[in-house]
Design a protein around this motif. Structure first.
Motif, PDB file in Angstrom:
ATOM      1  N   ASP A 102       0.829  -1.196   0.000  1.00  0.00           N
ATOM      2  CA  ASP A 102       0.000   0.000   0.000  1.00  0.00           C
ATOM      3  C   ASP A 102       0.866   1.251   0.000  1.00  0.00           C
ATOM      4  O   ASP A 102       0.594   2.219  -0.711  1.00  0.00           O
ATOM      5  CB  ASP A 102      -0.921  -0.002   1.209  1.00  0.00           C
ATOM      6  CG  ASP A 102      -1.911   1.152   1.188  1.00  0.00           C
ATOM      7  OD1 ASP A 102      -2.660   1.261   0.201  1.00  0.00           O
ATOM      8  OD2 ASP A 102      -1.914   1.954   2.134  1.00  0.00           O
ATOM      9  N   LYS A 232      -5.533  -0.828  -5.037  1.00  0.00           N
ATOM     10  CA  LYS A 232      -6.746  -1.428  -5.579  1.00  0.00           C
ATOM     11  C   LYS A 232      -6.647  -2.937  -5.786  1.00  0.00           C
ATOM     12  O   LYS A 232      -7.665  -3.609  -5.907  1.00  0.00           O
ATOM     13  CB  LYS A 232      -7.110  -0.751  -6.900  1.00  0.00           C
ATOM     14  CG  LYS A 232      -7.425   0.737  -6.763  1.00  0.00           C
ATOM     15  CD  LYS A 232      -8.560   0.981  -5.783  1.00  0.00           C
ATOM     16  CE  LYS A 232      -8.958   2.444  -5.682  1.00  0.00           C
ATOM     17  NZ  LYS A 232      -7.969   3.266  -4.943  1.00  0.00           N
ATOM     18  N   TYR A 233      -5.454  -3.493  -5.849  1.00  0.00           N
ATOM     19  CA  TYR A 233      -5.322  -4.944  -6.036  1.00  0.00           C
ATOM     20  C   TYR A 233      -5.040  -5.646  -4.715  1.00  0.00           C
ATOM     21  O   TYR A 233      -4.457  -6.726  -4.661  1.00  0.00           O
ATOM     22  CB  TYR A 233      -4.238  -5.276  -7.082  1.00  0.00           C
ATOM     23  CG  TYR A 233      -2.869  -4.677  -6.828  1.00  0.00           C
ATOM     24  CD1 TYR A 233      -1.856  -5.396  -6.182  1.00  0.00           C
ATOM     25  CD2 TYR A 233      -2.561  -3.393  -7.264  1.00  0.00           C
ATOM     26  CE1 TYR A 233      -0.605  -4.855  -5.961  1.00  0.00           C
ATOM     27  CE2 TYR A 233      -1.303  -2.846  -7.052  1.00  0.00           C
ATOM     28  CZ  TYR A 233      -0.330  -3.577  -6.401  1.00  0.00           C
ATOM     29  OH  TYR A 233       0.920  -3.034  -6.180  1.00  0.00           O
ATOM     30  N   ARG A 314      -0.237   1.843 -11.801  1.00  0.00           N
ATOM     31  CA  ARG A 314      -0.649   2.859 -10.819  1.00  0.00           C
ATOM     32  C   ARG A 314       0.001   4.210 -11.112  1.00  0.00           C
ATOM     33  O   ARG A 314      -0.603   5.268 -10.887  1.00  0.00           O
ATOM     34  CB  ARG A 314      -0.285   2.356  -9.411  1.00  0.00           C
ATOM     35  CG  ARG A 314      -0.220   3.408  -8.323  1.00  0.00           C
ATOM     36  CD  ARG A 314      -1.590   3.907  -7.926  1.00  0.00           C
ATOM     37  NE  ARG A 314      -1.475   4.861  -6.839  1.00  0.00           N
ATOM     38  CZ  ARG A 314      -1.262   6.172  -6.991  1.00  0.00           C
ATOM     39  NH1 ARG A 314      -1.162   6.696  -8.197  1.00  0.00           N
ATOM     40  NH2 ARG A 314      -1.180   6.973  -5.937  1.00  0.00           N
ATOM     41  N   HIS A 323      -7.112   0.137 -14.356  1.00  0.00           N
ATOM     42  CA  HIS A 323      -8.316  -0.592 -13.930  1.00  0.00           C
ATOM     43  C   HIS A 323      -8.315  -2.007 -14.498  1.00  0.00           C
ATOM     44  O   HIS A 323      -8.626  -2.974 -13.778  1.00  0.00           O
ATOM     45  CB  HIS A 323      -9.570   0.152 -14.375  1.00  0.00           C
ATOM     46  CG  HIS A 323     -10.835  -0.523 -13.945  1.00  0.00           C
ATOM     47  ND1 HIS A 323     -11.268  -0.539 -12.633  1.00  0.00           N
ATOM     48  CD2 HIS A 323     -11.757  -1.231 -14.645  1.00  0.00           C
ATOM     49  CE1 HIS A 323     -12.402  -1.215 -12.542  1.00  0.00           C
ATOM     50  NE2 HIS A 323     -12.719  -1.653 -13.755  1.00  0.00           N
ATOM     51  N   ASN A 326      -5.997  -4.129 -12.536  1.00  0.00           N
ATOM     52  CA  ASN A 326      -6.541  -4.508 -11.232  1.00  0.00           C
ATOM     53  C   ASN A 326      -7.562  -5.637 -11.362  1.00  0.00           C
ATOM     54  O   ASN A 326      -7.591  -6.562 -10.537  1.00  0.00           O
ATOM     55  CB  ASN A 326      -7.181  -3.292 -10.558  1.00  0.00           C
ATOM     56  CG  ASN A 326      -6.162  -2.291 -10.054  1.00  0.00           C
ATOM     57  OD1 ASN A 326      -5.109  -2.674  -9.566  1.00  0.00           O
ATOM     58  ND2 ASN A 326      -6.465  -1.016 -10.180  1.00  0.00           N
ATOM     59  N   PHE A 401     -13.534  -5.782  -5.294  1.00  0.00           N
ATOM     60  CA  PHE A 401     -12.151  -5.554  -4.900  1.00  0.00           C
ATOM     61  C   PHE A 401     -11.987  -5.522  -3.377  1.00  0.00           C
ATOM     62  O   PHE A 401     -10.876  -5.634  -2.872  1.00  0.00           O
ATOM     63  CB  PHE A 401     -11.642  -4.253  -5.516  1.00  0.00           C
ATOM     64  CG  PHE A 401     -11.537  -4.316  -7.012  1.00  0.00           C
ATOM     65  CD1 PHE A 401     -10.491  -5.001  -7.618  1.00  0.00           C
ATOM     66  CD2 PHE A 401     -12.486  -3.723  -7.808  1.00  0.00           C
ATOM     67  CE1 PHE A 401     -10.395  -5.079  -8.999  1.00  0.00           C
ATOM     68  CE2 PHE A 401     -12.396  -3.794  -9.194  1.00  0.00           C
ATOM     69  CZ  PHE A 401     -11.352  -4.472  -9.788  1.00  0.00           C
TER      70      PHE A 401
END
Length: 412
Positions: A102, A232-233, A314, A323, A326, A401
């Motif tokens: 993160d 997001k993943y 990213r 997107h 992800n 997600f």
């Protein structure tokens, strides 16, 4: 635009053998005590300290910041090797690597730099997200409240994997003032945190996955992170840690069954050779286990590739491409979960077909491989992942997600 925004080195990979060579002697030390820790249920404080001192927690940090610069697939290849030594340890570090990921996805700047320095210095982050008991699905009972120039955290979490070994805890909470969901990164060593080693699962016994209680625990304002900014993943990433753990369990089971067959002296009168190691049927069993483990490891590593693409996207400036990356990370990790879980559960059961009754004795602890695999496979129910994949393949429905667990509505 500041210098921090201009200079943004990414971790795109390094020479794997050179990277792994740093840690393999530690993995060997960890493996040497794995059975004893299993039998006595002794938590792996020392093994995790060895890894901290060697910089294992910083392998994904860019080399420009003093980290290892490993790609996502290289991280999971390392975790497979570590899981072969002791499958409890990579799962105990699951929260750390997710929080580090993160921060790798965070906007460049001083706040991110501080965390990179902490990881390089050896700081480890545990996690505490799940609330159990009479909590409705979607509710977040754990609250973080403003208190002067700092915040106070109150609540109780279970499945706080790895937090007993950590310097920080990544806590999923809700702001008392706005109701917004946040991550509170809280320092572990303070009076307001009470940790319990009360995880009583039949597998993965030493992951430190018990209860964490927060009673006016202090949190610095800069460590309150809006959950909407979370990478997001993340769900795929968490699952990939479990896939690496499963692949490592398979490698350990294959190692142990080969050793037991090689050293076994007793044979059956109706067997096929004067030595078990020369028995064609036993060789077939071990060969099939090897194939199952090979397929599981190859699948896990292949499934990690989309997460690396998502990380790089990213910062690529193309929202549609990011997107899509992800989505691919989520779908491929889900497909891999369904297959790898089955492969390793089968492998860890089949190993007993190559052995005898004496090999089920507790002193050998060979049952730990199946128990650990079954426990890891019970995370994030694979039946739902299979449905999500099917819905994507048939209807193009994007996967969730983020998901939650809690009590459903009362039955009438």
């Amino acid at each position: 635009m500041t210098d921090h925004q201009i200079i943004n080195p990414l971790s795109t990979g390094t020479d794997y053998q050179t990277l792994a060579a740093r840690f393999r002697p530690i993995f060997a030390r960890i493996a040497a005590g794995a059975v004893e820790r299993e039998q006595s249920r002794r938590l792996p404080f020392e093994p995790i300290e060895w890894l901290k001192q060697a910089g294992f927690g910083a392998v994904r940090v860019p080399v420009e910041y003093g980290g290892g610069g490993a790609s996502v697939p290289q991280l999971f290849e390392l975790l497979i090797e570590l899981a072969e030594a002791d499958s409890n340890v990579p799962q105990a570090l699951r929260g750390h690597f997710a929080f580090a990921e993160d921060r790798l996805n965070a906007a460049p700047g001083p706040a991110r730099d501080v965390w990179f320095k902490r990881f390089v210095a050896g700081d480890i982050v545990g996690c505490a997200w799940t609330e159990i008991g009479n909590v409705a699905i979607g509710d977040v009972v754990t609250k973080v409240s403003p208190h002067g120039d700092k915040w106070r955290l109150n609540g109780e979490k279970f499945y706080s994997t790895g937090s007993l070994f950590s310097d920080w805890i990544d806590v999923y909470a809700q702001r008392s003032d706005t109701g917004g969901d946040v991550i509170a990164a809280v320092r572990t060593r303070q009076p307001g945190i009470v940790q319990s080693d009360d995880w009583d699962g039949f597998g993965q016994r030493t992951t430190g996955s018990g209860t964490s209680r927060f009673i006016d625990a202090e949190v610095e304002a800069e460590n309150i992170i809006d959950f909407a900014t979370r990478f997001k993943y993340q769900t795929a990433f968490y699952q990939l840690v479990l896939l690496a753990t499963l692949a490592g369990i398979g490698r350990a089971a294959l190692r142990d069954v080969a050793l037991q067959v090689r050293e076994r002296k007793r044979i059956y009168s109706h067997g096929n050779a004067a030595h078990v190691s020369q028995d064609a049927q036993v060789q077939q069993v071990v060969g099939e286990i090897a194939a199952l483990v090979y397929a599981a490891e190859a699948t896990a590593l292949h499934a990690a590739q989309p997460a690396q693409r998502a990380y790089e996207a990213r910062f690529g400036g193309d929202g549609a491409l990011e997107h899509a990356a992800n989505v691919a990370a989520e779908i491929q990790s889900a497909k891999a979960q369904v297959v790898v879980s089955q492969l390793i559960q089968r492998a860890t059961s089949e190993l007993f077909n190559a052995l005898g009754a004496s090999d089920v004795r507790q002193g050998k602890a060979l049952d730990r491989h199946w128990r650990n695999a079954r426990t890891v496979s019970s995370h994030n129910p694979l039946i739902y992942k299979a449905r999500i994949v099917g819905d994507w393949v048939i209807n193009g429905t994007e996967p969730p997600f983020v998901w939650q667990i809690g009590n459903g509505p009362q039955l009438k």
